[in-house]
Design a protein around this motif. Structure first.
Motif, PDB file in Angstrom:
ATOM      1  N   LEU A 154       0.807  -1.217   0.000  1.00  0.00           N
ATOM      2  CA  LEU A 154       0.000   0.000   0.000  1.00  0.00           C
ATOM      3  C   LEU A 154       0.842   1.270   0.000  1.00  0.00           C
TER       4      LEU A 154
ATOM      5  N   TYR B 115      -7.425   0.461  -5.529  1.00  0.00           N
ATOM      6  CA  TYR B 115      -7.253  -0.618  -4.557  1.00  0.00           C
ATOM      7  C   TYR B 115      -8.469  -0.694  -3.632  1.00  0.00           C
TER       8      TYR B 115
ATOM      9  N   LEU C   6      -4.285   3.877  -5.117  1.00  0.00           N
ATOM     10  CA  LEU C   6      -4.881   3.563  -3.821  1.00  0.00           C
ATOM     11  C   LEU C   6      -6.401   3.593  -3.916  1.00  0.00           C
TER      12      LEU C   6
END
Length: 94
Positions: free
Chosen positions: A49, A60, A57
């Motif tokens: 991450l 994600y 992100l």
């Protein structure tokens, strides 16, 4: 931002490239298009991450939400099947 992201953005700025990593689009199914399932779970678990850009992100998080919804659907189906089966495992006479 992590040092890796700052380094990436700096290198992109110096070379005149985009601020987003577009190379990973060429390496297979992008995370935002990966179907929910075992492969998506593996990819999410193996992702670092701290190395993600803000855009990555965001992708994600959306992928994790899709995976959670998929898993919840599996759980709901299993619970409904379990509740429909009477004790002893035989179907009701009908």
């Amino acid at each position: 931002m992590s040092p890796g992201v700052v380094d990436f953005l700096f290198r992109q700025l110096v070379t005149g490239g985009p601020s987003e990593d577009v190379q990973w689009h060429k390496e297979g199914t992008i995370l935002s298009a990966q179907a929910p399932g075992a492969e998506l779970a593996r990819r999410l678990a193996e992702t670092e991450l701290a190395a993600l850009t803000p855009s990555e992100l965001f992708d994600y998080v959306r992928a994790a939400q899709r995976l959670a919804a998929w898993a919840e659907g599996l759980r709901e189906d299993a619970v409904s099947r379990y509740c429909a089966t009477p004790p002893g495992g035989t179907a009701p006479a009908g």
